[in-house]
Scaffold this active site. Structure first.
Site, PDB file in Angstrom:
ATOM      1  N   ARG A 243     -25.127 -21.991   6.558  1.00  0.00           N
ATOM      2  CA  ARG A 243     -26.509 -22.424   7.292  1.00  0.00           C
ATOM      3  C   ARG A 243     -26.645 -21.798   8.841  1.00  0.00           C
ATOM      4  O   ARG A 243     -27.112 -22.244   9.674  1.00  0.00           O
ATOM      5  CB  ARG A 243     -26.618 -23.826   7.277  1.00  0.00           C
ATOM      6  CG  ARG A 243     -26.959 -24.448   6.089  1.00  0.00           C
ATOM      7  CD  ARG A 243     -28.249 -23.985   5.433  1.00  0.00           C
ATOM      8  NE  ARG A 243     -28.094 -24.751   4.040  1.00  0.00           N
ATOM      9  CZ  ARG A 243     -27.789 -24.461   3.087  1.00  0.00           C
ATOM     10  NH1 ARG A 243     -26.896 -23.595   2.856  1.00  0.00           N
ATOM     11  NH2 ARG A 243     -27.894 -25.320   1.980  1.00  0.00           N
TER      12      ARG A 243
ATOM     13  N   SER B 109     -33.560 -30.787   3.642  1.00  0.00           N
ATOM     14  CA  SER B 109     -32.267 -31.480   4.128  1.00  0.00           C
ATOM     15  C   SER B 109     -32.797 -31.463   5.706  1.00  0.00           C
ATOM     16  O   SER B 109     -33.044 -30.330   6.352  1.00  0.00           O
ATOM     17  CB  SER B 109     -31.063 -30.637   3.942  1.00  0.00           C
ATOM     18  OG  SER B 109     -31.039 -30.652   2.477  1.00  0.00           O
TER      19      SER B 109
ATOM     20  N   GLU C 247     -30.686 -29.188  10.668  1.00  0.00           N
ATOM     21  CA  GLU C 247     -30.790 -28.230   9.917  1.00  0.00           C
ATOM     22  C   GLU C 247     -32.381 -27.863  10.517  1.00  0.00           C
ATOM     23  O   GLU C 247     -32.735 -26.484  10.666  1.00  0.00           O
ATOM     24  CB  GLU C 247     -30.635 -28.221   8.600  1.00  0.00           C
ATOM     25  CG  GLU C 247     -30.890 -26.726   7.749  1.00  0.00           C
ATOM     26  CD  GLU C 247     -30.672 -27.119   6.167  1.00  0.00           C
ATOM     27  OE1 GLU C 247     -29.674 -27.592   5.823  1.00  0.00           O
ATOM     28  OE2 GLU C 247     -31.543 -26.682   5.537  1.00  0.00           O
TER      29      GLU C 247
HETATM   30  C1  LIG Z   1     -38.375 -29.286  -0.718  1.00  0.00           C
HETATM   31  C2  LIG Z   1     -37.580 -28.505   0.217  1.00  0.00           C
HETATM   32  C3  LIG Z   1     -36.325 -27.845  -0.196  1.00  0.00           C
HETATM   33  C4  LIG Z   1     -35.409 -27.082   0.380  1.00  0.00           C
HETATM   34  N1  LIG Z   1     -34.205 -26.581  -0.200  1.00  0.00           N
HETATM   35  C5  LIG Z   1     -33.490 -25.906   0.447  1.00  0.00           C
HETATM   36  C6  LIG Z   1     -32.270 -25.270   0.048  1.00  0.00           C
HETATM   37  O1  LIG Z   1     -32.020 -25.734  -1.304  1.00  0.00           O
HETATM   38  N2  LIG Z   1     -31.355 -24.358   0.619  1.00  0.00           N
HETATM   39  C7  LIG Z   1     -31.753 -24.067   1.759  1.00  0.00           C
HETATM   40  O2  LIG Z   1     -31.024 -23.348   2.577  1.00  0.00           O
HETATM   41  N3  LIG Z   1     -32.821 -24.255   2.373  1.00  0.00           N
HETATM   42  C8  LIG Z   1     -33.721 -25.164   1.809  1.00  0.00           C
HETATM   43  N4  LIG Z   1     -34.999 -25.759   2.196  1.00  0.00           N
HETATM   44  C9  LIG Z   1     -35.309 -25.115   3.925  1.00  0.00           C
HETATM   45  C10 LIG Z   1     -36.185 -24.131   3.722  1.00  0.00           C
HETATM   46  O3  LIG Z   1     -36.976 -23.707   2.511  1.00  0.00           O
HETATM   47  C11 LIG Z   1     -35.701 -22.695   4.049  1.00  0.00           C
HETATM   48  O4  LIG Z   1     -35.045 -22.726   5.275  1.00  0.00           O
HETATM   49  C12 LIG Z   1     -36.749 -21.605   4.064  1.00  0.00           C
HETATM   50  O5  LIG Z   1     -35.768 -20.300   4.258  1.00  0.00           O
HETATM   51  C13 LIG Z   1     -37.663 -21.753   5.274  1.00  0.00           C
HETATM   52  O6  LIG Z   1     -38.400 -20.609   5.038  1.00  0.00           O
HETATM   53  P1  LIG Z   1     -40.099 -20.754   6.059  1.00  0.00           P
HETATM   54  O7  LIG Z   1     -40.660 -19.325   5.625  1.00  0.00           O
HETATM   55  O8  LIG Z   1     -40.694 -21.922   5.549  1.00  0.00           O
HETATM   56  O9  LIG Z   1     -39.324 -20.715   7.252  1.00  0.00           O
HETATM   57  P2  LIG Z   1     -39.877 -21.456   8.637  1.00  0.00           P
HETATM   58  O10 LIG Z   1     -39.960 -22.983   8.503  1.00  0.00           O
HETATM   59  O11 LIG Z   1     -41.473 -21.114   8.836  1.00  0.00           O
HETATM   60  O12 LIG Z   1     -39.400 -20.832   9.903  1.00  0.00           O
HETATM   61  C14 LIG Z   1     -37.688 -21.211   9.918  1.00  0.00           C
HETATM   62  C15 LIG Z   1     -37.084 -20.318  10.892  1.00  0.00           C
HETATM   63  O13 LIG Z   1     -37.057 -19.303  10.766  1.00  0.00           O
HETATM   64  C16 LIG Z   1     -37.726 -18.599  11.838  1.00  0.00           C
HETATM   65  N5  LIG Z   1     -38.528 -17.281  11.045  1.00  0.00           N
HETATM   66  C17 LIG Z   1     -39.317 -17.535   9.940  1.00  0.00           C
HETATM   67  N6  LIG Z   1     -39.601 -16.271   9.715  1.00  0.00           N
HETATM   68  C18 LIG Z   1     -39.150 -15.377  10.366  1.00  0.00           C
HETATM   69  C19 LIG Z   1     -39.086 -13.971  10.559  1.00  0.00           C
HETATM   70  N7  LIG Z   1     -39.807 -13.066   9.748  1.00  0.00           N
HETATM   71  N8  LIG Z   1     -38.409 -13.414  11.627  1.00  0.00           N
HETATM   72  C20 LIG Z   1     -37.490 -14.267  12.273  1.00  0.00           C
HETATM   73  N9  LIG Z   1     -37.727 -15.380  12.309  1.00  0.00           N
HETATM   74  C21 LIG Z   1     -38.221 -16.248  11.400  1.00  0.00           C
HETATM   75  C22 LIG Z   1     -38.725 -19.872  12.536  1.00  0.00           C
HETATM   76  O14 LIG Z   1     -38.938 -19.007  13.754  1.00  0.00           O
HETATM   77  C23 LIG Z   1     -37.799 -20.884  12.429  1.00  0.00           C
HETATM   78  O15 LIG Z   1     -36.735 -20.950  13.330  1.00  0.00           O
HETATM   79  C24 LIG Z   1     -35.875 -26.653   1.693  1.00  0.00           C
HETATM   80  C25 LIG Z   1     -37.134 -27.019   2.287  1.00  0.00           C
HETATM   81  C26 LIG Z   1     -38.002 -27.704   1.516  1.00  0.00           C
HETATM   82  C27 LIG Z   1     -39.079 -28.287   2.050  1.00  0.00           C
END
Ligand SMILES: Cc1cc2nc3c(=O)[nH]c(=O)nc-3n(C[C@H](O)[C@H](O)[C@H](O)COP(=O)(O)OP(=O)(O)OC[C@H]3O[C@@H](n4cnc5c(N)ncnc54)[C@H](O)[C@@H]3O)c2cc1C
Length: 342
Positions: free
Chosen positions: A167, A241, A337
Protein backbone atom coordinates in the site's frame (compact mmCIF):
# COMPACT_ATOMS: atom_id res chain seq x y z
CA UNK A 1 -5.05 25.99 -27.96
CA UNK A 2 -8.33 25.05 -26.26
CA UNK A 3 -9.19 26.58 -22.91
CA UNK A 4 -10.30 24.84 -19.74
CA UNK A 5 -13.56 25.34 -17.85
CA UNK A 6 -12.59 26.03 -14.24
CA UNK A 7 -15.69 26.07 -12.04
CA UNK A 8 -16.00 27.70 -8.62
CA UNK A 9 -17.44 26.62 -5.29
CA UNK A 10 -18.21 23.02 -6.26
CA UNK A 11 -19.62 20.50 -3.76
CA UNK A 12 -17.24 17.56 -3.41
CA UNK A 13 -19.87 15.17 -2.04
CA UNK A 14 -20.60 13.52 -5.36
CA UNK A 15 -16.90 13.28 -6.26
CA UNK A 16 -16.01 10.87 -3.46
CA UNK A 17 -17.47 7.42 -2.80
CA UNK A 18 -17.85 8.32 0.91
CA UNK A 19 -20.41 10.95 -0.27
CA UNK A 20 -19.03 13.38 2.29
CA UNK A 21 -17.35 16.76 2.09
CA UNK A 22 -17.64 20.51 1.69
CA UNK A 23 -16.86 22.57 -1.39
CA UNK A 24 -13.78 23.07 -3.53
CA UNK A 25 -13.04 26.72 -4.26
CA UNK A 26 -12.05 25.73 -7.82
CA UNK A 27 -12.71 22.53 -9.79
CA UNK A 28 -11.73 21.42 -13.28
CA UNK A 29 -11.98 18.17 -15.19
CA UNK A 30 -9.17 17.54 -17.69
CA UNK A 31 -9.46 15.21 -20.70
CA UNK A 32 -6.06 15.72 -22.32
CA UNK A 33 -2.48 16.38 -21.23
CA UNK A 34 -2.78 19.83 -22.77
CA UNK A 35 -5.76 20.60 -20.51
CA UNK A 36 -3.88 19.21 -17.51
CA UNK A 37 -0.97 21.57 -18.23
CA UNK A 38 -3.37 24.51 -18.53
CA UNK A 39 -4.96 23.57 -15.19
CA UNK A 40 -1.55 23.35 -13.52
CA UNK A 41 -0.60 26.74 -15.00
CA UNK A 42 -3.88 28.21 -13.72
CA UNK A 43 -3.10 26.94 -10.21
CA UNK A 44 0.45 28.31 -10.44
CA UNK A 45 -0.64 31.77 -11.62
CA UNK A 46 -3.26 32.01 -8.88
CA UNK A 47 -1.07 30.44 -6.15
CA UNK A 48 -3.66 27.72 -5.55
CA UNK A 49 -3.13 24.47 -3.72
CA UNK A 50 -3.81 21.48 -6.00
CA UNK A 51 -5.59 18.22 -5.34
CA UNK A 52 -5.49 15.52 -8.04
CA UNK A 53 -8.70 13.50 -8.12
CA UNK A 54 -9.51 10.18 -9.75
CA UNK A 55 -12.83 8.62 -8.83
CA UNK A 56 -12.58 9.64 -5.17
CA UNK A 57 -12.77 6.06 -3.88
CA UNK A 58 -9.82 6.39 -1.52
CA UNK A 59 -10.36 9.88 -0.13
CA UNK A 60 -12.30 11.60 2.63
CA UNK A 61 -13.07 15.24 1.85
CA UNK A 62 -13.17 17.60 4.86
CA UNK A 63 -16.51 19.10 5.89
CA UNK A 64 -14.87 22.50 5.36
CA UNK A 65 -14.04 21.57 1.77
CA UNK A 66 -10.81 22.26 -0.12
CA UNK A 67 -9.42 25.78 -0.48
CA UNK A 68 -7.68 25.29 -3.80
CA UNK A 69 -8.06 23.71 -7.25
CA UNK A 70 -9.30 20.13 -7.58
CA UNK A 71 -8.12 18.66 -10.89
CA UNK A 72 -10.19 15.64 -11.91
CA UNK A 73 -8.26 13.33 -14.21
CA UNK A 74 -10.43 12.27 -17.17
CA UNK A 75 -7.73 11.35 -19.71
CA UNK A 76 -8.97 8.38 -21.75
CA UNK A 77 -7.39 5.82 -24.06
CA UNK A 78 -6.20 2.21 -24.08
CA UNK A 79 -3.93 0.35 -26.52
CA UNK A 80 -2.67 -3.23 -26.45
CA UNK A 81 0.59 -4.36 -28.07
CA UNK A 82 0.77 -8.14 -28.43
CA UNK A 83 4.08 -9.99 -28.44
CA UNK A 84 4.58 -13.77 -28.69
CA UNK A 85 4.17 -14.36 -24.93
CA UNK A 86 3.58 -10.95 -23.43
CA UNK A 87 1.18 -8.08 -23.95
CA UNK A 88 1.88 -4.46 -23.19
CA UNK A 89 -1.13 -2.30 -22.30
CA UNK A 90 -0.74 1.46 -22.52
CA UNK A 91 -3.56 3.06 -20.55
CA UNK A 92 -4.49 6.67 -19.84
CA UNK A 93 -4.90 7.67 -16.19
CA UNK A 94 -8.61 8.53 -16.33
CA UNK A 95 -9.74 5.11 -17.58
CA UNK A 96 -11.94 3.19 -15.16
CA UNK A 97 -9.78 0.58 -13.43
CA UNK A 98 -12.24 -2.28 -13.53
CA UNK A 99 -13.27 -1.64 -17.17
CA UNK A 100 -9.61 -2.01 -18.03
CA UNK A 101 -9.28 -5.22 -15.98
CA UNK A 102 -12.41 -6.62 -17.67
CA UNK A 103 -10.98 -5.88 -21.13
CA UNK A 104 -7.75 -7.74 -20.31
CA UNK A 105 -9.63 -10.75 -18.94
CA UNK A 106 -11.99 -10.78 -21.97
CA UNK A 107 -8.91 -10.97 -24.19
CA UNK A 108 -7.54 -13.88 -22.11
CA UNK A 109 -4.58 -11.86 -20.87
CA UNK A 110 -3.29 -12.81 -17.43
CA UNK A 111 -2.12 -10.70 -14.53
CA UNK A 112 -4.85 -8.32 -13.42
CA UNK A 113 -7.70 -10.77 -12.74
CA UNK A 114 -7.12 -10.85 -8.95
CA UNK A 115 -7.47 -7.05 -8.93
CA UNK A 116 -11.00 -7.21 -10.34
CA UNK A 117 -13.77 -4.97 -9.02
CA UNK A 118 -11.55 -2.43 -7.25
CA UNK A 119 -13.21 0.96 -7.79
CA UNK A 120 -11.22 3.90 -9.12
CA UNK A 121 -9.13 5.06 -12.03
CA UNK A 122 -6.06 3.54 -13.64
CA UNK A 123 -3.96 6.59 -12.70
CA UNK A 124 -4.60 6.13 -8.98
CA UNK A 125 -3.70 2.43 -8.97
CA UNK A 126 0.08 2.87 -8.50
CA UNK A 127 -0.30 5.57 -5.83
CA UNK A 128 -1.04 3.15 -3.00
CA UNK A 129 -0.01 0.09 -5.06
CA UNK A 130 -3.54 -1.31 -5.00
CA UNK A 131 -3.68 -4.93 -4.04
CA UNK A 132 -6.15 -7.70 -3.49
CA UNK A 133 -6.31 -11.46 -3.26
CA UNK A 134 -2.56 -12.00 -3.35
CA UNK A 135 -1.64 -9.58 -6.17
CA UNK A 136 -0.37 -5.99 -6.13
CA UNK A 137 -0.58 -3.74 -9.16
CA UNK A 138 3.13 -2.93 -8.94
CA UNK A 139 3.82 -6.55 -10.01
CA UNK A 140 2.27 -5.80 -13.42
CA UNK A 141 3.53 -2.28 -14.06
CA UNK A 142 6.34 -1.67 -16.55
CA UNK A 143 6.35 2.14 -16.55
CA UNK A 144 4.46 5.07 -15.07
CA UNK A 145 4.39 8.33 -17.04
CA UNK A 146 3.80 11.51 -15.05
CA UNK A 147 3.99 15.29 -15.21
CA UNK A 148 5.91 17.22 -12.59
CA UNK A 149 3.65 19.88 -11.07
CA UNK A 150 6.61 22.16 -10.34
CA UNK A 151 8.27 22.34 -13.79
CA UNK A 152 5.48 20.84 -15.97
CA UNK A 153 7.96 18.36 -17.48
CA UNK A 154 7.06 14.77 -18.28
CA UNK A 155 8.97 11.97 -16.60
CA UNK A 156 8.99 8.20 -17.09
CA UNK A 157 9.29 6.04 -13.97
CA UNK A 158 10.49 2.47 -14.38
CA UNK A 159 8.87 -0.07 -12.08
CA UNK A 160 11.98 0.09 -9.87
CA UNK A 161 11.77 3.89 -9.59
CA UNK A 162 8.14 3.57 -8.44
CA UNK A 163 9.45 1.84 -5.26
CA UNK A 164 6.33 -0.24 -4.73
CA UNK A 165 5.67 -1.87 -1.36
CA UNK A 166 2.57 -2.80 0.64
CA UNK A 167 0.00 0.00 0.00
CA UNK A 168 2.87 2.35 -0.74
CA UNK A 169 4.94 3.76 -3.59
CA UNK A 170 7.24 6.67 -4.40
CA UNK A 171 4.08 8.64 -5.31
CA UNK A 172 2.96 8.61 -1.66
CA UNK A 173 6.18 10.31 -0.53
CA UNK A 174 6.64 14.11 -0.30
CA UNK A 175 8.75 14.11 -3.49
CA UNK A 176 6.30 11.81 -5.28
CA UNK A 177 3.37 14.11 -4.51
CA UNK A 178 4.82 16.53 -7.10
CA UNK A 179 3.74 14.19 -9.91
CA UNK A 180 0.46 13.76 -11.76
CA UNK A 181 0.22 10.36 -13.41
CA UNK A 182 -0.95 10.64 -17.03
CA UNK A 183 -0.58 7.09 -18.35
CA UNK A 184 0.78 3.69 -17.41
CA UNK A 185 2.32 0.76 -19.31
CA UNK A 186 1.38 -2.66 -17.94
CA UNK A 187 3.10 -5.91 -18.83
CA UNK A 188 0.68 -8.84 -18.97
CA UNK A 189 1.05 -12.49 -19.92
CA UNK A 190 -0.70 -14.56 -22.56
CA UNK A 191 -0.42 -17.80 -20.58
CA UNK A 192 -0.19 -18.27 -16.84
CA UNK A 193 -1.59 -20.29 -13.96
CA UNK A 194 -4.26 -18.76 -11.75
CA UNK A 195 -2.94 -17.26 -8.50
CA UNK A 196 -5.22 -18.87 -5.91
CA UNK A 197 -2.82 -18.42 -3.00
CA UNK A 198 -5.23 -16.19 -1.07
CA UNK A 199 -7.44 -18.11 1.35
CA UNK A 200 -10.85 -16.99 -0.02
CA UNK A 201 -9.87 -17.99 -3.56
CA UNK A 202 -8.33 -21.24 -2.38
CA UNK A 203 -11.61 -22.10 -0.60
CA UNK A 204 -13.69 -21.04 -3.59
CA UNK A 205 -11.83 -23.38 -5.96
CA UNK A 206 -11.33 -26.20 -3.43
CA UNK A 207 -11.77 -29.60 -5.07
CA UNK A 208 -11.56 -28.11 -8.59
CA UNK A 209 -8.76 -28.80 -11.05
CA UNK A 210 -6.58 -25.73 -10.45
CA UNK A 211 -4.79 -26.04 -13.77
CA UNK A 212 -8.07 -25.49 -15.60
CA UNK A 213 -8.96 -22.27 -13.74
CA UNK A 214 -8.95 -19.37 -16.21
CA UNK A 215 -8.54 -15.63 -15.53
CA UNK A 216 -12.26 -15.24 -16.25
CA UNK A 217 -13.08 -17.86 -13.58
CA UNK A 218 -11.05 -15.88 -11.03
CA UNK A 219 -12.89 -12.70 -12.00
CA UNK A 220 -16.26 -14.43 -11.66
CA UNK A 221 -15.26 -15.83 -8.25
CA UNK A 222 -14.21 -12.38 -7.06
CA UNK A 223 -17.56 -10.92 -8.03
CA UNK A 224 -19.13 -13.27 -5.50
CA UNK A 225 -16.38 -13.05 -2.85
CA UNK A 226 -16.09 -9.24 -2.96
CA UNK A 227 -19.85 -8.84 -3.26
CA UNK A 228 -20.21 -10.52 0.13
CA UNK A 229 -17.49 -8.38 1.76
CA UNK A 230 -17.91 -4.84 0.49
CA UNK A 231 -21.01 -2.68 0.77
CA UNK A 232 -22.87 -1.75 -2.40
CA UNK A 233 -21.59 1.69 -3.42
CA UNK A 234 -25.05 2.52 -4.75
CA UNK A 235 -26.50 2.09 -1.25
CA UNK A 236 -23.78 3.28 1.14
CA UNK A 237 -20.90 5.72 1.17
CA UNK A 238 -17.50 4.13 1.75
CA UNK A 239 -13.87 4.36 0.66
CA UNK A 240 -13.18 0.68 1.31
CA UNK A 241 -10.64 -0.24 3.99
CA UNK A 242 -10.15 2.79 6.21
CA UNK A 243 -6.88 1.55 7.73
CA UNK A 244 -3.93 -0.35 6.32
CA UNK A 245 -3.11 -3.73 7.81
CA UNK A 246 -0.24 -3.02 10.22
CA UNK A 247 3.15 -4.65 9.69
CA UNK A 248 4.91 -5.66 12.93
CA UNK A 249 8.13 -7.47 13.83
CA UNK A 250 8.04 -11.28 13.88
CA UNK A 251 8.71 -11.08 17.65
CA UNK A 252 5.64 -8.89 18.19
CA UNK A 253 3.58 -11.16 15.96
CA UNK A 254 4.54 -14.21 18.02
CA UNK A 255 3.47 -12.48 21.24
CA UNK A 256 0.06 -11.67 19.72
CA UNK A 257 -0.27 -15.14 18.22
CA UNK A 258 0.29 -16.75 21.64
CA UNK A 259 -2.61 -14.65 22.96
CA UNK A 260 -4.83 -15.06 19.90
CA UNK A 261 -3.95 -18.42 18.31
CA UNK A 262 -6.34 -17.91 15.35
CA UNK A 263 -4.60 -14.69 14.26
CA UNK A 264 -3.78 -15.22 10.55
CA UNK A 265 -0.14 -14.85 9.50
CA UNK A 266 1.22 -13.11 6.42
CA UNK A 267 5.01 -12.99 6.51
CA UNK A 268 6.55 -10.04 4.65
CA UNK A 269 10.13 -9.02 3.88
CA UNK A 270 9.97 -6.46 6.70
CA UNK A 271 8.13 -8.51 9.34
CA UNK A 272 4.62 -9.80 9.64
CA UNK A 273 1.45 -8.22 8.24
CA UNK A 274 -1.44 -8.48 10.68
CA UNK A 275 -5.05 -8.99 9.68
CA UNK A 276 -6.62 -5.84 11.05
CA UNK A 277 -10.06 -7.20 10.20
CA UNK A 278 -9.38 -10.10 12.61
CA UNK A 279 -8.16 -7.70 15.32
CA UNK A 280 -11.16 -5.38 14.94
CA UNK A 281 -13.57 -8.27 15.00
CA UNK A 282 -12.15 -10.92 17.31
CA UNK A 283 -9.81 -8.92 19.55
CA UNK A 284 -11.66 -5.59 19.84
CA UNK A 285 -15.23 -6.79 19.26
CA UNK A 286 -15.87 -3.84 16.93
CA UNK A 287 -17.60 -5.59 14.02
CA UNK A 288 -20.73 -3.58 13.20
CA UNK A 289 -19.80 -0.81 15.71
CA UNK A 290 -21.59 2.48 14.94
CA UNK A 291 -20.97 6.08 15.93
CA UNK A 292 -23.77 8.37 14.78
CA UNK A 293 -24.27 7.59 11.07
CA UNK A 294 -20.82 6.13 10.56
CA UNK A 295 -19.71 2.62 11.38
CA UNK A 296 -17.72 -0.51 10.65
CA UNK A 297 -19.30 -2.69 7.98
CA UNK A 298 -20.77 -5.87 9.40
CA UNK A 299 -19.27 -8.14 6.73
CA UNK A 300 -15.80 -6.57 6.80
CA UNK A 301 -14.93 -4.42 9.84
CA UNK A 302 -11.97 -2.77 8.09
CA UNK A 303 -14.46 -1.00 5.84
CA UNK A 304 -15.91 2.23 7.27
CA UNK A 305 -19.39 3.13 6.06
CA UNK A 306 -21.41 6.32 5.85
CA UNK A 307 -24.88 4.93 6.51
CA UNK A 308 -26.41 8.23 5.40
CA UNK A 309 -25.76 11.81 6.46
CA UNK A 310 -22.41 11.17 8.20
CA UNK A 311 -19.88 14.00 8.12
CA UNK A 312 -16.13 13.82 7.76
CA UNK A 313 -15.76 14.59 11.48
CA UNK A 314 -17.89 11.51 12.31
CA UNK A 315 -15.63 9.29 10.22
CA UNK A 316 -12.52 10.85 11.79
CA UNK A 317 -13.94 10.40 15.32
CA UNK A 318 -14.75 6.79 14.52
CA UNK A 319 -11.18 6.36 13.25
CA UNK A 320 -9.77 7.83 16.49
CA UNK A 321 -11.85 5.47 18.65
CA UNK A 322 -10.85 2.44 16.62
CA UNK A 323 -7.16 3.39 16.62
CA UNK A 324 -7.24 3.87 20.41
CA UNK A 325 -8.98 0.56 21.05
CA UNK A 326 -6.59 -1.38 18.80
CA UNK A 327 -3.62 0.17 20.61
CA UNK A 328 -5.08 -0.59 24.05
CA UNK A 329 -5.73 -4.22 23.13
CA UNK A 330 -2.61 -5.01 21.09
CA UNK A 331 -0.05 -2.22 21.54
CA UNK A 332 -0.06 -1.86 17.73
CA UNK A 333 -0.39 1.53 16.03
CA UNK A 334 -2.54 1.65 12.92
CA UNK A 335 -2.53 4.15 10.08
CA UNK A 336 -5.18 5.35 7.65
CA UNK A 337 -5.22 4.02 4.11
CA UNK A 338 -7.74 6.65 3.04
CA UNK A 339 -6.35 10.11 2.20
CA UNK A 340 -7.93 13.00 4.10
CA UNK A 341 -8.35 16.04 1.85
CA UNK A 342 -8.84 19.39 3.52
C1 LIG B 1 -15.69 -0.55 -2.02
C2 LIG B 1 -14.21 -0.29 -2.15
C3 LIG B 1 -13.34 -1.36 -2.25
C4 LIG B 1 -11.96 -1.15 -2.37
N1 LIG B 1 -11.13 -2.23 -2.47
C5 LIG B 1 -9.80 -2.04 -2.59
C6 LIG B 1 -8.92 -3.17 -2.68
O1 LIG B 1 -9.34 -4.32 -2.70
N2 LIG B 1 -7.59 -2.91 -2.76
C7 LIG B 1 -7.08 -1.65 -2.77
O2 LIG B 1 -5.85 -1.51 -2.84
N3 LIG B 1 -7.89 -0.57 -2.70
C8 LIG B 1 -9.23 -0.73 -2.61
N4 LIG B 1 -10.06 0.36 -2.51
C9 LIG B 1 -9.49 1.72 -2.53
C10 LIG B 1 -9.55 2.42 -3.93
O3 LIG B 1 -10.43 1.74 -4.78
C11 LIG B 1 -8.18 2.48 -4.60
O4 LIG B 1 -7.25 3.13 -3.77
C12 LIG B 1 -8.22 3.20 -5.96
O5 LIG B 1 -6.99 3.05 -6.62
C13 LIG B 1 -8.53 4.69 -5.84
O6 LIG B 1 -8.75 5.19 -7.14
P1 LIG B 1 -9.43 6.60 -7.37
O7 LIG B 1 -9.34 6.91 -8.82
O8 LIG B 1 -10.78 6.60 -6.78
O9 LIG B 1 -8.45 7.54 -6.55
P2 LIG B 1 -8.83 8.80 -5.64
O10 LIG B 1 -9.57 8.32 -4.44
O11 LIG B 1 -9.48 9.84 -6.46
O12 LIG B 1 -7.39 9.29 -5.21
C14 LIG B 1 -6.61 8.51 -4.33
C15 LIG B 1 -5.22 9.16 -4.21
O13 LIG B 1 -4.53 9.06 -5.45
C16 LIG B 1 -4.19 10.36 -5.94
N5 LIG B 1 -4.37 10.32 -7.40
C17 LIG B 1 -5.46 9.90 -8.08
N6 LIG B 1 -5.22 9.93 -9.40
C18 LIG B 1 -3.96 10.40 -9.56
C19 LIG B 1 -3.14 10.67 -10.69
N7 LIG B 1 -3.55 10.47 -11.94
N8 LIG B 1 -1.88 11.17 -10.48
C20 LIG B 1 -1.43 11.39 -9.21
N9 LIG B 1 -2.17 11.16 -8.11
C21 LIG B 1 -3.41 10.66 -8.28
C22 LIG B 1 -5.13 11.32 -5.24
O14 LIG B 1 -4.57 12.62 -5.16
C23 LIG B 1 -5.28 10.64 -3.88
O15 LIG B 1 -4.19 10.96 -3.06
C24 LIG B 1 -11.45 0.17 -2.39
C25 LIG B 1 -12.34 1.26 -2.30
C26 LIG B 1 -13.70 1.03 -2.19
C27 LIG B 1 -14.63 2.20 -2.13
Amino acid sequence: MRGIAVRRNISLKKYGTFRIGGRASFFVSVKTEEELLLALEFAGKNSLKIFILGRGSNVLFADEGFAGLVIKIDLRGLRFFEGPNKVLAEVQAGEDWDNFVKKTVDKNYWGLENLSYIPGTVGAAPIQNIGSYGVEVGDLIKEVHAINIKNLKKKIFSKKKCRFSYRHSFFKTAAGADFVITDIVFSLKKTEKANLSYRDLEDFFAGKDRASVKALDVRKALKIIRGAKFPDLKKFGTAGSFFRNPVVSVKKFKILKSKYPDLPEFYEAKGCKLSLAFILDRVCGLRGYKLKNAGLYKNQPLVFVNFGGAEARDILNLGKKVRKKVFEKTGVEIFAEVTFVG
